[in-house]
Design an enzyme around this catalytic site. Structure first.
Site, PDB file in Angstrom:
ATOM      1  N   GLY A   6       0.825  -1.211   0.000  1.00  0.00           N
ATOM      2  CA  GLY A   6       0.000   0.000   0.000  1.00  0.00           C
ATOM      3  C   GLY A   6       0.848   1.245   0.000  1.00  0.00           C
ATOM      4  N   GLU A  17      10.860  -7.502   0.572  1.00  0.00           N
ATOM      5  CA  GLU A  17      10.535  -8.881   0.212  1.00  0.00           C
ATOM      6  C   GLU A  17       9.069  -9.132   0.513  1.00  0.00           C
ATOM      7  OE1 GLU A  17      12.418 -11.899   2.604  1.00  0.00           O
ATOM      8  OE2 GLU A  17      12.750 -10.514   4.246  1.00  0.00           O
ATOM      9  N   GLU A  42      -0.599   0.851  -6.089  1.00  0.00           N
ATOM     10  CA  GLU A  42       0.402   0.462  -5.091  1.00  0.00           C
ATOM     11  C   GLU A  42       0.618  -1.057  -5.080  1.00  0.00           C
ATOM     12  OE1 GLU A  42       2.447   2.107  -3.208  1.00  0.00           O
ATOM     13  OE2 GLU A  42       1.728   4.160  -3.432  1.00  0.00           O
ATOM     14  N   GLU A 101       4.329  -2.571  -5.821  1.00  0.00           N
ATOM     15  CA  GLU A 101       5.062  -3.280  -4.761  1.00  0.00           C
ATOM     16  C   GLU A 101       5.076  -4.792  -4.915  1.00  0.00           C
ATOM     17  OE1 GLU A 101       3.785  -1.914  -0.916  1.00  0.00           O
ATOM     18  OE2 GLU A 101       4.498   0.113  -1.304  1.00  0.00           O
ATOM     19  N   ASP A 152       5.697  14.607  11.865  1.00  0.00           N
ATOM     20  CA  ASP A 152       4.605  13.655  12.034  1.00  0.00           C
ATOM     21  C   ASP A 152       3.553  13.924  10.966  1.00  0.00           C
ATOM     22  OD1 ASP A 152       5.748  12.433  14.211  1.00  0.00           O
ATOM     23  OD2 ASP A 152       4.688  13.672  15.678  1.00  0.00           O
TER      24      ASP A 152
END
Ligand SMILES: [Zn+2]
Length: 194
Positions: free
Chosen positions: A90, A163, A106, A110, A136
Site C-alpha cells: 500500500g 521482500e 500500489e 510493490e 509527524d
C-alpha cells in the site's frame, strides 16, 4: 507545543499527547513572517498576511491480499519508518486519484500483481501518524481486501517492499507489523474476516 486531540478515537485509546501537525513550521510559507501561530489542532495562521495553512490527514491505502490457499500476502518494509518490520502492500493516494486507483497502483508497484479496481473490497479505515523527514504526517489509512488465484499469485517485491511472502493466517503475528495502523488492521482482519 503539545495539544491533546479529543476528536480521534484512536488517540483516546492510545491516551498520549500528540505534537501539533505543523509543529516544525515556524515561518509563514507565503510571506515568511515568524508570526505564524497555531490556529487550531490542524492549522497555523499568519497574523502578518492572513494566510491559514491546514495539515489535513493524508489518504493512504493498504491491502489484505489472500490467495486461493487462504494465505495473506505480507511485505517487509524496505524504508523508514519501521524499516525491516512487516507491512501490507500500500501507500499514499496521489492527487486526482481515487482510493481504489491508488490501491491497485500500489499493489502493482510493490508486488507486480495486476488487480482490477472492481476486484478490491473496502474494509475499514484507521487513522495513523507516519513519522517522515522529522515530521509527524497524519494519515487516514483505508484498508481493502482482495483475493487472487493461485496461478496469478506469483509476486515480485519492489518499491517500498524489500521482500514478500504468502503467510498462512495462523502464522501471521500482529506484533511483527511495525506501523501502528497496519498492526491494528491485521488484528482486526484476522478476528473479523478469516
Ligand atoms: Zn504570512
Amino acid at each position: 507545543m503539545q495539544v491533546i486531540c479529543h476528536s480521534s478515537p484512536s488517540a483516546q485509546i492510545i491516551g498520549k499527547l500528540m505534537n501539533h501537525p505543523l509543529e516544525v513550521f515556524h515561518f509563514c510559507p507565503k510571506c515568511g513572517s515568524s508570526e505564524f501561530e497555531i490556529h487550531n489542532t490542524l492549522s497555523r495562521h499568519c497574523t502578518n498576511c492572513g494566510f491559514t495553512y491546514y495539515q489535513n490527514p493524508r489518504a493512504s491505502t493498504a491491502a489484505c491480499i489472500i490467495n486461493s490457499k487462504g494465505e495473506l500476502l505480507v511485505a517487509r518494509r524496505a524504508k523508514e519508518p519501521a524499516k525491516g518490520t512487516l507491512d501490507l502492500p500500500g501507500g499514499f493516494v496521489d492527487n486526482e486519484e481515487t482510493a481504489e486507483e491508488g490501491m491497485v497502483r500500489e499493489i502493482l508497484e510493490e508486488t507486480g500483481l495486476k488487480i482490477g479496481v472492481d476486484k478490491i473490497d473496502y474494509l475499514f479505515s484507521i487513522p495513523n501518524i507516519y513519522h517522515y523527514s522529522g515530521m509527524d504526517i497524519h494519515t487516514l489509512d483505508l484498508f481493502f481486501r482482495c483475493e487472487v488465484d493461485e496461478e496469478s499469485a506469483i509476486v515480485k517485491a519492489a518499491d517500498d517492499a524489500a521482500e514478500l511472502a504468502w503467510v498462512p493466517l495462523r502464522e501471521v503475528y500482529v506484533e511483527r507489523f511495525g506501523l501502528r495502523s497496519i498492526r491494528q488492521a491485521v488484528h482486526r482482519f484476522l478476528v473479523e474476516k478469516r
